[in-house]
Design a protein around this motif. Structure first.
Motif: not given
Length: 226
Positions: A203-207, A128-131, A222-225
């Protein structure tokens, strides 16, 4: 995943190659120790299955030399020898595991997946990497619990970046991982895969899951595993 099969028995080698190709793996085959040594040093593999009884150079010699020269890919030795000393010698030479012939293909596949998990520092087949959640064995990806539809090549690109999470992976490494050695090696294809992955995963460019490191390659961060 990219696999090197080193086995001089043509029937067994073809059986193994067919089995793993059916699972979606990229497979290279070598029938002797000299060809295997060339392939292992020239290309990037995620795993090698190495028979001990090889012409040209023995599997044991290959394992010793590869480890001595700093090749770190997981090595699973195949041996018809039942004597425990041969197995111990192979492990001491640097192999990660062994399977004694005859074996069942599901057992070999399970051992291969276990070595890949160990090499990537994973205790299971998912990360899991962030969401984002990646199921390596199931070849599936989800974001916030919703499935993300990826092509085979897109998934393999993402899986390789995930296995090297936090590291910069060059376009050349990704090409070696994705394609057979005789493929027309165009790095622009990698840019297309990464671009599509970005649009599908974010798709929304937030990640912003895949970073471009100018002049070096790509990095999954993406925010770490978890």
């Amino acid at each position: 995943m990219r696999l090197l099969i080193v086995e001089d028995d043509h029937h067994l080698r073809s059986q193994l190659a067919g089995h793993f190709r059916a699972l979606g793996w990229r497979v290279e085959e070598a029938a002797d120790g000299r060809e295997a040594d060339y392939l292992a040093r020239e290309y990037t593999f995620d795993l090698a299955l190495v028979d001990l009884g090889l012409p040209q150079r023995s599997g044991m010699a290959l394992v010793r030399d590869w480890r001595a020269d700093g090749l770190t890919l997981p090595l699973l030795i195949l041996t018809a020898r039942s004597d425990w000393q041969d197995k111990v010698e192979g492990l001491e030479a640097g192999a990660d595991d062994y399977v004694t012939k005859p074996f069942h293909l599901p057992e070999l596949e399970a051992r291969a997946h276990a070595l890949l998990r160990r090499a990537a520092g994973r205790a299971d087949d998912c990360a899991t990497f962030g969401p984002l959640r990646i199921d390596f064995r199931g070849h599936s990806v989800s974001r916030d619990g919703q499935p993300v539809e990826l092509t085979h090549s897109e998934f393999e690109t993402l899986a390789y970046l995930a296995a090297r999470a936090g590291e910069v992976v060059s376009r050349g490494e990704l090409i070696d991982h994705l394609y057979d050695q005789d493929y027309d090696r165009d790095s622009n294809v990698i840019e297309v895969f990464v671009g599509r992955l970005r649009r599908k995963l974010d798709p929304d460019g937030s990640l912003k899951p895949i970073e471009t490191v100018r002049g070096a390659g790509y990095r999954l961060a993406p925010g770490g595993e978890r």
